[in-house]
Motif scaffolding. Structure first.
Motif, PDB file in Angstrom:
ATOM      1  N   ILE A   1       0.684  -1.556  -0.418  1.00  0.00           N
ATOM      2  CA  ILE A   1      -0.190  -0.332  -0.380  1.00  0.00           C
ATOM      3  C   ILE A   1       0.599   1.343  -0.171  1.00  0.00           C
ATOM      4  O   ILE A   1       1.894   1.269   0.133  1.00  0.00           O
ATOM      5  CB  ILE A   1      -0.806   0.288   0.976  1.00  0.00           C
ATOM      6  N   VAL A   2       0.651   2.164  -1.341  1.00  0.00           N
ATOM      7  CA  VAL A   2       1.289   3.366  -0.765  1.00  0.00           C
ATOM      8  C   VAL A   2       1.527   4.418  -0.100  1.00  0.00           C
ATOM      9  O   VAL A   2      -0.184   4.457   0.795  1.00  0.00           O
ATOM     10  CB  VAL A   2       1.010   4.007  -2.129  1.00  0.00           C
ATOM     11  N   ARG A   3       2.769   4.687   0.886  1.00  0.00           N
ATOM     12  CA  ARG A   3       2.288   5.674   1.726  1.00  0.00           C
ATOM     13  C   ARG A   3       1.372   6.698   2.144  1.00  0.00           C
ATOM     14  O   ARG A   3       1.068   7.560   2.518  1.00  0.00           O
ATOM     15  CB  ARG A   3       3.887   5.936   2.888  1.00  0.00           C
ATOM     16  N   GLU A   4       1.055   7.118   0.606  1.00  0.00           N
ATOM     17  CA  GLU A   4       0.198   8.398   0.997  1.00  0.00           C
ATOM     18  C   GLU A   4      -1.315   7.680   0.355  1.00  0.00           C
ATOM     19  O   GLU A   4      -1.858   9.199   1.256  1.00  0.00           O
ATOM     20  CB  GLU A   4       0.638   9.255  -0.870  1.00  0.00           C
ATOM     21  N   ARG A   5      -1.278   6.765   1.002  1.00  0.00           N
ATOM     22  CA  ARG A   5      -2.852   6.142   1.630  1.00  0.00           C
ATOM     23  C   ARG A   5      -3.057   6.675   3.122  1.00  0.00           C
ATOM     24  O   ARG A   5      -4.468   7.075   3.175  1.00  0.00           O
ATOM     25  CB  ARG A   5      -3.380   5.424   0.314  1.00  0.00           C
ATOM     26  N   LEU A   6      -2.412   7.222   3.717  1.00  0.00           N
ATOM     27  CA  LEU A   6      -2.675   7.816   4.689  1.00  0.00           C
ATOM     28  C   LEU A   6      -3.010   9.250   4.803  1.00  0.00           C
ATOM     29  O   LEU A   6      -2.156   9.756   4.794  1.00  0.00           O
ATOM     30  CB  LEU A   6      -1.074   7.061   5.237  1.00  0.00           C
ATOM     31  N   ILE A   7      -3.570   8.533   6.369  1.00  0.00           N
ATOM     32  CA  ILE A   7      -3.989  10.208   6.233  1.00  0.00           C
ATOM     33  C   ILE A   7      -3.488  11.043   7.648  1.00  0.00           C
ATOM     34  O   ILE A   7      -3.965   9.997   8.187  1.00  0.00           O
ATOM     35  CB  ILE A   7      -5.828   9.963   6.180  1.00  0.00           C
ATOM     36  N   PRO A   8      -3.220  11.615   7.596  1.00  0.00           N
ATOM     37  CA  PRO A   8      -2.676  11.978   8.855  1.00  0.00           C
ATOM     38  C   PRO A   8      -3.630  12.573  10.126  1.00  0.00           C
ATOM     39  O   PRO A   8      -4.669  12.659   9.574  1.00  0.00           O
ATOM     40  CB  PRO A   8      -1.661  13.169   8.444  1.00  0.00           C
ATOM     41  N   THR A   9      -2.879  11.870  11.337  1.00  0.00           N
ATOM     42  CA  THR A   9      -3.384  12.341  12.611  1.00  0.00           C
ATOM     43  C   THR A   9      -2.881  12.412  13.523  1.00  0.00           C
ATOM     44  O   THR A   9      -1.546  12.205  13.918  1.00  0.00           O
ATOM     45  CB  THR A   9      -4.416  10.781  12.725  1.00  0.00           C
ATOM     46  N   ASP A  10      -2.851  12.973  14.699  1.00  0.00           N
ATOM     47  CA  ASP A  10      -2.368  13.465  15.095  1.00  0.00           C
ATOM     48  C   ASP A  10      -2.878  12.401  17.252  1.00  0.00           C
ATOM     49  O   ASP A  10      -2.912  13.377  17.936  1.00  0.00           O
ATOM     50  CB  ASP A  10      -2.259  14.915  15.677  1.00  0.00           C
ATOM     51  N   THR A  11      -3.892  11.683  16.743  1.00  0.00           N
ATOM     52  CA  THR A  11      -4.737  11.629  17.984  1.00  0.00           C
ATOM     53  C   THR A  11      -4.098  10.661  18.143  1.00  0.00           C
ATOM     54  O   THR A  11      -3.763   9.298  17.216  1.00  0.00           O
ATOM     55  CB  THR A  11      -5.996  10.740  17.588  1.00  0.00           C
ATOM     56  N   PRO A  12      -3.248  10.488  19.827  1.00  0.00           N
ATOM     57  CA  PRO A  12      -1.935   9.269  20.035  1.00  0.00           C
ATOM     58  C   PRO A  12      -3.376   8.357  20.736  1.00  0.00           C
ATOM     59  O   PRO A  12      -4.444   8.577  21.155  1.00  0.00           O
ATOM     60  CB  PRO A  12      -1.500   9.466  21.538  1.00  0.00           C
ATOM     61  N   LEU A  13      -2.675   7.074  20.514  1.00  0.00           N
ATOM     62  CA  LEU A  13      -3.576   5.027  21.025  1.00  0.00           C
ATOM     63  C   LEU A  13      -2.868   5.295  22.212  1.00  0.00           C
ATOM     64  O   LEU A  13      -1.883   5.899  22.415  1.00  0.00           O
ATOM     65  CB  LEU A  13      -2.723   4.202  21.206  1.00  0.00           C
ATOM     66  N   VAL A  14      -4.001   5.530  23.911  1.00  0.00           N
ATOM     67  CA  VAL A  14      -2.978   5.130  25.143  1.00  0.00           C
ATOM     68  C   VAL A  14      -3.312   4.134  25.519  1.00  0.00           C
ATOM     69  O   VAL A  14      -4.369   3.195  25.203  1.00  0.00           O
ATOM     70  CB  VAL A  14      -3.761   6.218  25.415  1.00  0.00           C
ATOM     71  N   GLY A  15      -1.804   3.433  25.967  1.00  0.00           N
ATOM     72  CA  GLY A  15      -2.281   1.573  26.755  1.00  0.00           C
ATOM     73  C   GLY A  15      -2.051   1.258  27.659  1.00  0.00           C
ATOM     74  O   GLY A  15      -2.201   2.524  28.178  1.00  0.00           O
ATOM     75  N   PHE A  16      -2.143   0.319  28.073  1.00  0.00           N
ATOM     76  CA  PHE A  16      -1.615   0.244  29.508  1.00  0.00           C
ATOM     77  C   PHE A  16      -0.339   1.548  30.136  1.00  0.00           C
ATOM     78  O   PHE A  16       0.894   1.384  29.808  1.00  0.00           O
ATOM     79  CB  PHE A  16      -0.832  -1.728  29.328  1.00  0.00           C
ATOM     80  N   GLY A  17      -0.785   1.076  31.767  1.00  0.00           N
ATOM     81  CA  GLY A  17      -0.165   2.212  32.059  1.00  0.00           C
ATOM     82  C   GLY A  17      -0.102   3.962  31.738  1.00  0.00           C
ATOM     83  O   GLY A  17       0.663   4.882  32.307  1.00  0.00           O
ATOM     84  N   GLY A  18      -0.977   3.992  30.620  1.00  0.00           N
ATOM     85  CA  GLY A  18      -1.130   5.475  30.283  1.00  0.00           C
ATOM     86  C   GLY A  18       0.318   5.682  28.736  1.00  0.00           C
ATOM     87  O   GLY A  18       0.825   6.679  28.373  1.00  0.00           O
ATOM     88  N   THR A  19       0.724   4.661  28.616  1.00  0.00           N
ATOM     89  CA  THR A  19       1.505   4.741  27.641  1.00  0.00           C
ATOM     90  C   THR A  19       0.740   5.020  26.003  1.00  0.00           C
ATOM     91  O   THR A  19      -0.178   5.304  25.838  1.00  0.00           O
ATOM     92  CB  THR A  19       2.266   3.761  27.255  1.00  0.00           C
ATOM     93  N   ARG A  20       1.886   6.267  25.427  1.00  0.00           N
ATOM     94  CA  ARG A  20       1.197   7.274  23.879  1.00  0.00           C
ATOM     95  C   ARG A  20       1.701   6.523  22.799  1.00  0.00           C
ATOM     96  O   ARG A  20       2.975   6.358  23.120  1.00  0.00           O
ATOM     97  CB  ARG A  20       1.082   8.041  24.325  1.00  0.00           C
ATOM     98  N   VAL A  21       0.938   5.601  21.750  1.00  0.00           N
ATOM     99  CA  VAL A  21       1.815   5.907  20.239  1.00  0.00           C
ATOM    100  C   VAL A  21       1.133   6.329  19.554  1.00  0.00           C
ATOM    101  O   VAL A  21      -0.193   7.396  19.648  1.00  0.00           O
ATOM    102  CB  VAL A  21       0.905   4.194  20.170  1.00  0.00           C
ATOM    103  N   TYR A  22       2.230   7.112  18.351  1.00  0.00           N
ATOM    104  CA  TYR A  22       1.661   8.148  17.605  1.00  0.00           C
ATOM    105  C   TYR A  22       1.699   7.166  16.785  1.00  0.00           C
ATOM    106  O   TYR A  22       2.715   6.977  15.776  1.00  0.00           O
ATOM    107  CB  TYR A  22       2.155   9.065  17.587  1.00  0.00           C
ATOM    108  N   PRO A  23       0.108   7.215  16.193  1.00  0.00           N
ATOM    109  CA  PRO A  23      -0.151   6.728  14.474  1.00  0.00           C
ATOM    110  C   PRO A  23       0.478   7.595  13.236  1.00  0.00           C
ATOM    111  O   PRO A  23       0.880   8.622  13.540  1.00  0.00           O
ATOM    112  CB  PRO A  23      -1.580   5.801  14.475  1.00  0.00           C
ATOM    113  N   LEU A  24       1.189   6.347  11.963  1.00  0.00           N
ATOM    114  CA  LEU A  24       1.682   6.760  11.146  1.00  0.00           C
ATOM    115  C   LEU A  24       0.332   8.005  10.635  1.00  0.00           C
ATOM    116  O   LEU A  24       0.703   8.853   9.719  1.00  0.00           O
ATOM    117  CB  LEU A  24       2.141   6.703  10.071  1.00  0.00           C
TER     118      LEU A  24
END
Length: 187
Positions: free
Chosen positions: A59-82
């Motif tokens: 899948i071409v990376r250009e199909r990704l729509i930017p987002t700045d909403t993090p995923l919050v996991g166990f213990g409050g850790t944050r992962v920022y999606p591409l």
């Protein structure tokens, strides 16, 4: 079927080794690819596609729509999606199958899974899950279909997650909190 009744019985669990605490890991079709190691997670508020799977699907990376909403996991850790990407997903076997457009958060970090199906997809499919039966059931035009989890693959994923290097897991986590240094030493 207008209003099918979905339930589970001991017959549904007879292929499994009991007792077990295996995760519900299934294989489904995402885009044009049969995708294995998909974790069905009732506690996830998002659908996730890990970047290595995204790359293998070409899948071409250009199909990704930017987002700045993090995923919050166990213990409050944050992962920022591409970004986010919407892909066609088919679950079940013809003719008892459903196809939906599913929006995935694209995450670039280590995982034993290729994707995670969370509540958004489960709810849109009107799916019922049972971890005891390692099964997902959902209504189709031609009756109730079931997708079985794979106990062996679930064990392999568990072992793979245990063996992952801590530094690989930490690469996808960005803590955005100020940590105060202690004023005096501790004993």
């Amino acid at each position: 079927m207008d209003d099918p009744v979905i339930g589970f019985s001991e017959e549904d669990a007879r292929h499994l080794h009991h007792p077990h605490d295996a995760a519900l890991i299934v294989s489904i079709r995402i885009g044009d690819y049969n995708t294995h190691r998909v974790l069905v997670d009732n506690s996830s508020s998002a659908n996730i596609l890990y970047y290595p799977a995204f790359q293998q699907m070409k899948i071409v990376r250009e199909r990704l729509i930017p987002t700045d909403t993090p995923l919050v996991g166990f213990g409050g850790t944050r992962v920022y999606p591409l970004g986010v990407v919407t892909l066609s997903v088919t679950v079940g076997d013809y003719p008892q199958q459903i196809t939906k457009d599913v929006t995935f958060l694209e995450v670039d970090c280590s995982s034993a899974y290729n994707a995670i199906f969370g509540r958004p997809t489960l709810n849109s499919c009107k799916a019922m899950t049972s971890t005891y039966h390692l099964m997902v059931k959902f209504p189709t035009e031609y009756g109730v279909e079931k997708v079985r989890g794979d106990q062996i693959v679930a064990r392999e994923c568990y072992i793979a997650m245990l063996e992952m290097d801590d530094h690989l897991l930490a690469m996808c986590i960005e803590e955005r909190q100020m940590v105060e240094k202690p004023i005096e030493g501790t004993e």
